[in-house]
Structure formats: C-alpha cells, structure tokens
Design a protein around this motif. Structure first.
Motif: not given
Ligand code: FES
Length: 143
Positions: A56-61, A130-131, A135-136
């Motif tokens: 539930k997040k992004s990844m910096k690449v 983030r919705r 998240q749930e």
C-alpha cells in the motif's frame, strides 16, 4: 336443430371447467421493474479488477534514461515493482489476467513506481494507494 357447431365443425368441448387465469400464463415480455424498484447491480469496484495489491505504497526506483523496463501489473512478482514472469507461469493457478507494462524511462532519475497496482497512470504512482478502500484491503500473501 341448426347450431353453429354443426355448421363449421368445431371440436368438441372436452371440459366445461373455466380456465383459471392463475393456471394459464402467457409468455409475453419479461416483467418490467417499476421505476421505484430498479435492480441494484453489484458495483464492481475498479480496484478489484486490477492487479493484486502488493503493497500500500509506492517504491522509489532509480531509472536509467532511455532504458526499457517491465512494470509488474499483476502484483505477484517477487521482483517488485518489475515483472519476473509470474504472470506467465502462474496465470491459471492464480487466475492472473494482467500483463506487464513496458515503458522507457524518459530520463535518468528517481521515480515512484506503483506497488498497489491500482494506479491510473501505470507504472507511476498517482497516490491511489492512499484511498480508504486500498488502505483497508487485506493483502493476499504471495503464494
Ligand atoms: Fe506481474 Fe509479470 S509478474 S506482470
């Protein structure tokens, strides 16, 4: 005695019992719902039609400009955020319908790639993770 039956040879009446309207039904048009009783269709949430939520997040690449990448859209790759071929080898077992997204990095730099797989701008994160429903959501463990 002259009757209509003797003149045109109508078939004999077998039963004089009145035909009940509850017994005889006529197939006409399908029943229409009244305007106040519109059928409630089960809403298919868009996020359930996309890939499995990996995180539930992004990844910096750190991407290299001009290089081609394959972003995992199914969410099952063990090499996130990139495709490792799981969508091919396990497509029937895991019922995977998504394919990787091929993209070319426009320039050198660090970008946020989507891990929730629900972004509207694949492969980039657009903040969809983030919705509330994301998240749930319960993340299914990698098989
Ligand atoms: Fe997910 Fe290939 S492993 S798209």
């Amino acid at each position: 005695m002259f009757t209509l039956r003797s003149f045109i040879r109508l078939p004999a009446i077998v039963s004089t019992r009145p035909i009940s309207s509850s017994v005889v039904t006529y197939a006409t048009t399908p029943p229409q719902d009244s305007p106040g009783q519109q059928k409630q269709e089960e809403p298919v949430e868009e996020w359930k039609q996309k890939g499995r939520i990996n995180a539930k997040k992004s990844m910096k690449v750190n991407l290299v400009g001009g290089k081609r990448y394959m972003w995992c859209a199914c969410g099952y790759s063990k090499n996130q955020p990139f495709c490792d071929g799981t969508h091919l080898w396990s497509r029937f077992r895991l019922k995977i319908k998504q394919h990787p997204v091929f993209f070319k990095a426009p320039k050198d730099g660090i970008v946020g790639l989507c891990l929730c797989k629900q972004t509207k701008k694949p492969p980039y994160c657009d903040g969809t993770h983030r919705r509330k429903e994301i998240q749930e959501a319960v993340i299914v463990e990698n098989p």
